[in-house]
Design a protein around this motif. Structure first.
Motif, mmCIF file in Angstrom:
data_model
loop_
_atom_site.group_PDB
_atom_site.id
_atom_site.type_symbol
_atom_site.label_atom_id
_atom_site.label_comp_id
_atom_site.label_asym_id
_atom_site.label_seq_id
_atom_site.Cartn_x
_atom_site.Cartn_y
_atom_site.Cartn_z
ATOM 1 N N HIS A 199 0.675 -1.293 0.110
ATOM 2 C CA HIS A 199 0.076 0.048 0.025
ATOM 3 C C HIS A 199 0.888 1.246 -0.114
ATOM 4 N N HIS A 225 -3.443 9.371 1.268
ATOM 5 C CA HIS A 225 -2.569 8.137 1.863
ATOM 6 C C HIS A 225 -1.397 8.872 2.918
ATOM 7 N N TRP A 248 -13.392 6.507 0.022
ATOM 8 C CA TRP A 248 -13.187 6.996 1.387
ATOM 9 C C TRP A 248 -14.143 7.211 2.153
ATOM 10 N N GLN A 305 -10.258 8.739 -5.198
ATOM 11 C CA GLN A 305 -9.259 9.422 -4.486
ATOM 12 C C GLN A 305 -9.812 10.660 -4.183
ATOM 13 N N ASP A 310 -9.455 4.241 4.214
ATOM 14 C CA ASP A 310 -9.264 3.890 2.957
ATOM 15 C C ASP A 310 -10.205 2.685 2.628
HETATM 16 MN MN MN Z 1 -4.918 3.167 -0.706
#
Ligand code: MN
Length: 202
Positions: free
Chosen positions: A26, A81, A130, A145, A161
């Motif tokens: 990840h 992230h 998310w 995203q 996530d």
């Molecule tokens: Mn991710």
């Protein structure tokens, strides 16, 4: 040039909840790819390199056609992230305390009711996306995203996530097992610090 941030804990630090294999994939592969593709996109528009990442994401809908989608996906991916690693800690889990706890109880009745509602929204995200806890303590979701900043929202207090890449190696298709495990590593101190900083800005 944007860079992949280092984790503040070891890849195996989240133990049985999020495995080293997932963290390596990840962080080192998926997040690195967002960083690389964001940098590549901005190389085609050097004028945009002056902007902060926050600024780019807040104004993503007005970016030039040939760079907008790349910034949306990869700038969003980098932003999301970078925070996500900090929202987890080997010392996390349990319940928040102080002002954050008081406000969650005021809004949701009790902490578990907040957890249940956040979890339900996480499980209801269709495909990749998310879940976010916002400074007004509302819970929202975004696809892909996308970040709350793209919706004109303030910076999130907490985010999860729910892309399959975040859990498939450990949990296969069982997103609910992943979300239940994730609560054991949530870094409430970081969430509280974000609430404090947003409050102080007002
Ligand atoms: Mn991710």
């Amino acid at each position: 040039m944007y860079e992949l941030p280092r984790l503040s804990y070891d890849y195996n630090a989240l133990g049985k909840y999020i495995s080293k294999d997932i963290m390596l994939l990840h962080h080192d592969k998926h997040h690195q790819a967002y960083v690389d593709k964001l940098n590549a996109a901005l190389d085609t528009h050097p004028d945009l390199k002056k902007e902060s990442l926050d600024g780019l994401l807040r104004s993503v809908n007005t970016l030039p056609d040939d760079v907008r989608i790349a910034v949306r996906n990869n700038g969003g991916g980098h932003y999301n992230h970078s925070l996500f690693w900090e929202w987890m800690s080997p010392d996390g889990g349990g319940e928040p305390s102080g002002k954050l706890a008081d406000q969650l109880v005021e809004k949701y009745g009790d902490f578990q009711s907040f957890v249940d509602e956040f979890t339900a929204k996480a499980l209801a995200v269709f495909g990749s996306g998310w879940v976010w806890l916002q400074p007004d303590l509302s819970i929202i979701t975004t696809p892909n995203q996308d970040t709350p900043l793209m919706l004109g929202q303030p910076e999130p207090l907490l985010g999860l996530d729910v892309w399959e890449h975040a859990y498939y190696l450990d949990y296969k298709n069982k997103r609910d097992d992943y979300v239940q495990a994730w609560w054991n590593v949530v870094n409430w101190n970081f969430v509280q610090s974000r609430l404090d900083s947003q409050t102080s800005v007002k």
